[in-house]
Design a protein around this motif. Structure first.
Motif, PDB file in Angstrom:
ATOM      1  N   ARG A   1      49.929  99.755  60.917  1.00 60.29           N
ATOM      2  CA  ARG A   1      49.687 100.938  61.747  1.00 60.29           C
ATOM      3  C   ARG A   1      50.036 102.216  60.997  1.00 60.29           C
ATOM      4  O   ARG A   1      49.296 103.210  61.044  1.00 60.29           O
ATOM      5  N   ASP A   2      51.161 102.198  60.265  1.00 62.07           N
ATOM      6  CA  ASP A   2      51.548 103.381  59.489  1.00 62.07           C
ATOM      7  C   ASP A   2      50.497 103.693  58.427  1.00 62.07           C
ATOM      8  O   ASP A   2      50.202 104.856  58.151  1.00 62.07           O
ATOM      9  N   GLY A   3      49.931 102.635  57.832  1.00 65.41           N
ATOM     10  CA  GLY A   3      48.899 102.862  56.837  1.00 65.41           C
ATOM     11  C   GLY A   3      47.671 103.545  57.428  1.00 65.41           C
ATOM     12  O   GLY A   3      47.102 104.463  56.819  1.00 65.41           O
ATOM     13  N   LEU A   4      47.291 103.121  58.623  1.00 62.94           N
ATOM     14  CA  LEU A   4      46.139 103.736  59.284  1.00 62.94           C
ATOM     15  C   LEU A   4      46.435 105.182  59.696  1.00 62.94           C
ATOM     16  O   LEU A   4      45.586 106.073  59.553  1.00 62.94           O
ATOM     17  N   LEU A   5      47.632 105.435  60.178  1.00 60.82           N
ATOM     18  CA  LEU A   5      48.007 106.801  60.563  1.00 60.82           C
ATOM     19  C   LEU A   5      48.042 107.721  59.354  1.00 60.82           C
ATOM     20  O   LEU A   5      47.601 108.876  59.412  1.00 60.82           O
ATOM     21  N   ALA A   6      48.591 107.206  58.240  1.00 62.03           N
ATOM     22  CA  ALA A   6      48.622 108.012  57.019  1.00 62.03           C
ATOM     23  C   ALA A   6      47.208 108.293  56.524  1.00 62.03           C
ATOM     24  O   ALA A   6      46.899 109.396  56.044  1.00 62.03           O
ATOM     25  N   LEU A   7      46.321 107.300  56.645  1.00 61.77           N
ATOM     26  CA  LEU A   7      44.926 107.489  56.226  1.00 61.77           C
ATOM     27  C   LEU A   7      44.242 108.530  57.105  1.00 61.77           C
ATOM     28  O   LEU A   7      43.459 109.363  56.612  1.00 61.77           O
ATOM     29  N   ALA A   8      44.568 108.525  58.407  1.00 56.62           N
ATOM     30  CA  ALA A   8      43.991 109.532  59.307  1.00 56.62           C
ATOM     31  C   ALA A   8      44.458 110.929  58.923  1.00 56.62           C
ATOM     32  O   ALA A   8      43.674 111.891  58.929  1.00 56.62           O
ATOM     33  N   GLY A   9      45.746 111.051  58.580  1.00 54.13           N
ATOM     34  CA  GLY A   9      46.254 112.347  58.150  1.00 54.13           C
ATOM     35  C   GLY A   9      45.605 112.823  56.865  1.00 54.13           C
ATOM     36  O   GLY A   9      45.262 113.999  56.718  1.00 54.13           O
TER      37      GLY A   9
ATOM     38  N   LEU B   1      56.154 107.958  54.530  1.00 49.52           N
ATOM     39  CA  LEU B   1      56.471 106.600  54.092  1.00 49.52           C
ATOM     40  C   LEU B   1      55.468 106.090  53.071  1.00 49.52           C
ATOM     41  O   LEU B   1      55.844 105.612  51.985  1.00 49.52           O
ATOM     42  N   VAL B   2      54.190 106.183  53.396  1.00 50.98           N
ATOM     43  CA  VAL B   2      53.153 105.569  52.569  1.00 50.98           C
ATOM     44  C   VAL B   2      53.006 106.293  51.224  1.00 50.98           C
ATOM     45  O   VAL B   2      52.863 105.652  50.169  1.00 50.98           O
ATOM     46  N   GLU B   3      53.050 107.613  51.244  1.00 48.49           N
ATOM     47  CA  GLU B   3      52.765 108.377  50.032  1.00 48.49           C
ATOM     48  C   GLU B   3      53.991 108.601  49.155  1.00 48.49           C
ATOM     49  O   GLU B   3      53.878 108.633  47.928  1.00 48.49           O
ATOM     50  N   ARG B   4      55.161 108.766  49.755  1.00 52.47           N
ATOM     51  CA  ARG B   4      56.352 109.069  48.965  1.00 52.47           C
ATOM     52  C   ARG B   4      57.220 107.843  48.693  1.00 52.47           C
ATOM     53  O   ARG B   4      57.984 107.839  47.718  1.00 52.47           O
ATOM     54  N   PHE B   5      57.113 106.837  49.528  1.00 53.41           N
ATOM     55  CA  PHE B   5      57.914 105.623  49.343  1.00 53.41           C
ATOM     56  C   PHE B   5      57.024 104.385  49.460  1.00 53.41           C
ATOM     57  O   PHE B   5      57.229 103.540  50.338  1.00 53.41           O
ATOM     58  N   PRO B   6      56.037 104.250  48.592  1.00 53.55           N
ATOM     59  CA  PRO B   6      55.105 103.121  48.724  1.00 53.55           C
ATOM     60  C   PRO B   6      55.773 101.758  48.578  1.00 53.55           C
ATOM     61  O   PRO B   6      55.332 100.790  49.206  1.00 53.55           O
ATOM     62  N   ALA B   7      56.842 101.658  47.788  1.00 56.71           N
ATOM     63  CA  ALA B   7      57.516 100.366  47.626  1.00 56.71           C
ATOM     64  C   ALA B   7      58.171  99.930  48.932  1.00 56.71           C
ATOM     65  O   ALA B   7      58.199  98.733  49.260  1.00 56.71           O
ATOM     66  N   VAL B   8      58.689 100.888  49.683  1.00 54.08           N
ATOM     67  CA  VAL B   8      59.303 100.576  50.973  1.00 54.08           C
ATOM     68  C   VAL B   8      58.228 100.132  51.964  1.00 54.08           C
ATOM     69  O   VAL B   8      58.399  99.161  52.707  1.00 54.08           O
ATOM     70  N   TRP B   9      57.119 100.851  51.981  1.00 52.94           N
ATOM     71  CA  TRP B   9      55.998 100.494  52.866  1.00 52.94           C
ATOM     72  C   TRP B   9      55.482  99.099  52.541  1.00 52.94           C
ATOM     73  O   TRP B   9      55.223  98.286  53.443  1.00 52.94           O
TER      74      TRP B   9
ATOM     75  N   SER C   1      62.526  95.366  57.921  1.00 56.67           N
ATOM     76  CA  SER C   1      62.026  95.828  59.210  1.00 56.67           C
ATOM     77  C   SER C   1      61.764  97.332  59.186  1.00 56.67           C
ATOM     78  O   SER C   1      62.124  98.034  58.225  1.00 56.67           O
ATOM     79  N   ALA C   2      61.184  97.835  60.267  1.00 61.56           N
ATOM     80  CA  ALA C   2      60.964  99.273  60.387  1.00 61.56           C
ATOM     81  C   ALA C   2      62.291 100.026  60.408  1.00 61.56           C
ATOM     82  O   ALA C   2      62.398 101.144  59.900  1.00 61.56           O
ATOM     83  N   ALA C   3      63.336  99.414  60.996  1.00 59.64           N
ATOM     84  CA  ALA C   3      64.659 100.052  61.023  1.00 59.64           C
ATOM     85  C   ALA C   3      65.238 100.168  59.617  1.00 59.64           C
ATOM     86  O   ALA C   3      65.863 101.174  59.272  1.00 59.64           O
ATOM     87  N   HIS C   4      65.047  99.144  58.790  1.00 59.00           N
ATOM     88  CA  HIS C   4      65.473  99.224  57.392  1.00 59.00           C
ATOM     89  C   HIS C   4      64.733 100.360  56.683  1.00 59.00           C
ATOM     90  O   HIS C   4      65.330 101.147  55.935  1.00 59.00           O
ATOM     91  N   ALA C   5      63.421 100.420  56.893  1.00 57.11           N
ATOM     92  CA  ALA C   5      62.614 101.451  56.233  1.00 57.11           C
ATOM     93  C   ALA C   5      63.067 102.842  56.643  1.00 57.11           C
ATOM     94  O   ALA C   5      63.158 103.758  55.814  1.00 57.11           O
ATOM     95  N   ARG C   6      63.378 103.032  57.920  1.00 58.82           N
ATOM     96  CA  ARG C   6      63.831 104.343  58.407  1.00 58.82           C
ATOM     97  C   ARG C   6      65.150 104.736  57.745  1.00 58.82           C
ATOM     98  O   ARG C   6      65.342 105.891  57.362  1.00 58.82           O
TER      99      ARG C   6
END
Length: 458
Positions: A36-44, A92-100, A109-114
Motif C-alpha cells: 500500500r505504501d508503494g502505491l501511495l508513493a507512486l501516486a504522489g 519511506l519508499v524514496e529515502r529508506f528503500p531498504a526499510v521498505w 513490521s510497520a511499527a519497526h519501520a516507523r
C-alpha cells in the motif's frame, strides 16, 4: 494456580499452531502495508510529474491535493488523511528503500519501520542514510519496536553531521504547550520541551502521587473511629493530574500535601548515562555516538548532561569493551549494592522478550530459583518487571541464563527465544578523518548518575 500447567499435549500443539499462524498473518499484513505504501508513493510521484510537466508554480501542491482527493473519494476517507499517508509513504519508499523492502518481505513490521524512520529523519546524506538503514533493519529483526526505538536513536547519532548539542539548541526553540479539546467537558494538555525537564516533571508528580496514597493509607490504619470524610480513592494517574493542575494554577500542591508538607520537599530523579569524555570536554573530533542518554532511552546534549551530573550525589562507573561496547563491570567510589547496580547497568530493562520497562522499575529474579540451589550472582540473576516475574513463576515459561547475560526463554508451546543484554551507550574512537562512525574503537566507557532536579535554565 500455575497457568497452562494442566494443558494436554494436543492443546499445546494447538497453541504452537496458533502462534505460527499469527506470525504468518503478521508477516502478510506487513507485506500488504508495504505494498500500500508503494502505491501511495507512486501516486504522489505521479502528481509531482504531472505538475512538473505543466510547470505548475506551486511545485505540485495542488496536483497532490487533487490526487489525494481522488483516492480519498474512492476509499471513503478524508483527502487530508490520504495526503498525509502519501507523504509518509514517499518518505519511506524514496529515502529508506531498504526499510521498505524489509517490511515488504515480512522481516519487520510497520511499527519497526516507523521507529527507524523517526530516528533517521534528520539524516540528509544518502550514503549515511543507507548505512543507517541497513544496520537498523538488522537490529529490528531481533527485537520489539519499543526496544528498537532507543537502539536506533543511538545508532542514528553515529551518522549525524551535527552534534546533539547543536541540534538540541535549535530544538529548544520549538518548545511549546498546547490544548486539545476532548468530549464530556474534558481537554488534553500537551508539552514539548527538553527531555530532562519533562522526565523530571513526570517523576516528581509520580513521587507526589505515591506519597499522597501512602499518607492516606497511614491515616486509615491509624484511625480509631470511622472518619466522616469520604475516603480518598484516587488512582495514581488521577493524583498526577490533580497535582499538576494545582502546581500550575497555584504554584504549590495545595489540598494534596501531607501534614508535614513533604510533597514540596520531593525532588525529581532521572538516570543519566554519560561517556566519561563528555564530562571532560566538548564533542571529541573522533568520538562516535551520543554524548549522553536519559534513562537509557533519549539522547541528550552534553551541556545538559554535565549540568545534571554536576550535582549528582553518587556515580556508577560502567566499564565497556572498547570494540563491541559490551558492558564488562560496574564499580563505584563508595561501593554499596554492587550486584544490583551491575545488573541494572547490564540489563537496562526487563529481560523478557519484547519488554522495555526500565530496570530500575523491575525486580531482580534468580534464573535458577534460589530455593532450588540457585546462586545469588550476576550469572544467575536478571531484571524482570513484576508482570513477567510473575509469569515466569506461575506458568510453564522457562528461562536459562547463558554466558554474557544471554537469556534463553522457552515458551509453553516449545518455542525458544534469545534475549541479549542491550548495548551500553559508549563513546568509541575512530581514526582521524573517518566519518562513517563505524571504525574500530580504541576505548570506551560511561558513567551513570542519578540526578536530582529542580528548576534549571536548559
Amino acid at each position: 494456580m500455575t497457568a497452562l500447567l494442566d494443558a494436554t499435549d494436543s492443546q499445546r500443539a494447538m497453541l504452537a499452531e496458533l502462534v505460527a499462524g499469527l506470525v504468518a498473518a503478521e508477516q502478510t499484513l506487513s507485506s500488504m502495508q508495504a505494498a500500500r505504501d508503494g502505491l501511495l508513493a507512486l501516486a504522489g510521484r505521479l502528481a509531482v510529474d504531472i505538475a512538473r510537466q505543466g510547470r505548475h508554480p506551486d511545485h505540485g501542491d495542488l496536483a497532490i491535493r487533487t490526487v489525494a482527493a481522488e483516492i480519498g473519494a474512492a476509499q471513503r476517507a478524508s483527502d487530508r488523511a490520504v495526503e498525509r499517508r502519501m507523504s509518509e509513504a514517499s518518505w519511506l519508499v524514496e529515502r529508506f528503500p531498504a526499510v521498505w523492502e524489509a517490511q515488504g518481505r515480512g522481516l519487520i513490521s510497520a511499527a519497526h519501520a516507523r521507529a527507524i524512520l523517526d530516528a533517521g529523519a534528520h539524516l540528509h546524506d544518502a550514503s549515511e542514510r543507507s548505512a543507517f538503514a541497513d544496520d537498523a533493519v538488522a537490529l529490528a529483526q531481533t527485537t520489539s519496536p519499543n526496544r528498537l526505538r532507543p537502539l536506533v536513536r543511538r545508532l542514528a547519532e553515529r551518522f549525524q553531521e551535527r552534534t546533539v548539542t547543536e541540534r538540541h539548541r535549535d530544538a529548544r526553540e520549538q518548545r511549546r504547550v498546547w490544548v486539545k479539546d476532548a468530549g464530556d467537558g474534558m481537554a488534553d494538555l500537551g508539552m514539548h520541551g527538553p527531555a530532562a525537564l519533562v522526565h523530571g516533571m513526570f517523576d516528581r508528580l509520580s513521587q507526589m502521587a505515591h506519597a499522597v496514597q501512602q499518607e492516606n493509607a497511614r491515616a486509615e490504619r491509624g484511625a480509631t473511629e470511622p472518619s466522616p470524610a469520604t475516603p480518598d480513592t484516587r488512582t495514581v494517574d488521577q493524583l498526577r493530574a490533580d497535582l499538576l493542575s494545582n502546581l500550575v494554577l497555584t504554584g504549590t500542591p495545595a489540598g494534596h500535601d501531607t501534614a508535614d508538607g513533604l510533597l514540596g520537599e520531593l525532588r525529581a530523579r532521572v538516570e543519566v548515562t554519560v561517556p566519561v569524555l563528555t564530562l571532560l570536554r566538548d564533542d571529541h573530533p573522533t568520538a562516535v555516538g551520543a554524548p549522553a542518554e536519559l534513562d537509557g532511552q533519549t539522547p541528550i546534549d552534553a551541556e545538559t548532561a554535565r549540568h545534571l551530573t554536576g550535582g549528582a550525589a553518587g556515580w556508577d562507573r560502567v566499564l565497556t569493551h572498547p570494540i563491541s561496547g559490551a558492558m564488562l563491570a560496574v564499580d563505584r567510589y563508595r561501593p554499596s549494592e554492587e550486584l544490583r547496580r551491575h545488573l541494572r547497568a547490564r540489563d537496562q530493562h526487563c529481560r523478557f522478550p519484547g519488554c522495555g520497562l526500565a530496570a530500575r522499575k523491575s525486580d531482580l529474579d534468580h534464573s535458577h530459583d534460589a530455593a532450588h540451589g540457585g546462586k545469588t550472582e550476576h550469572r544467575n540473576l536478571a531484571t524482570l518487571c513484576r508482570r513477567h516475574h510473575t509469569l515466569k513463576h506461575h506458568s510453564p515459561w522457562q528461562v536459562r541464563q547463558r554466558p554474557g547475560g544471554l537469556l534463553e526463554w522457552t515458551s509453553p508451546a516449545g518455542r525458544s527465544y534469545l534475549d541479549r543484554p542491550p548495548p551500553r551507550p559508549s563513546v568509541v574512537f575512530a581514526e582521524a578523518g573517518v566519518q562513517d562512525g563505524r571504525g574500530a574503537g580504541t576505548g570506551g566507557g560511561a558513567w551513570d548518575a542519578g540526578a536530582d532536579m529542580g528548576a534549571a535554565p536548559f
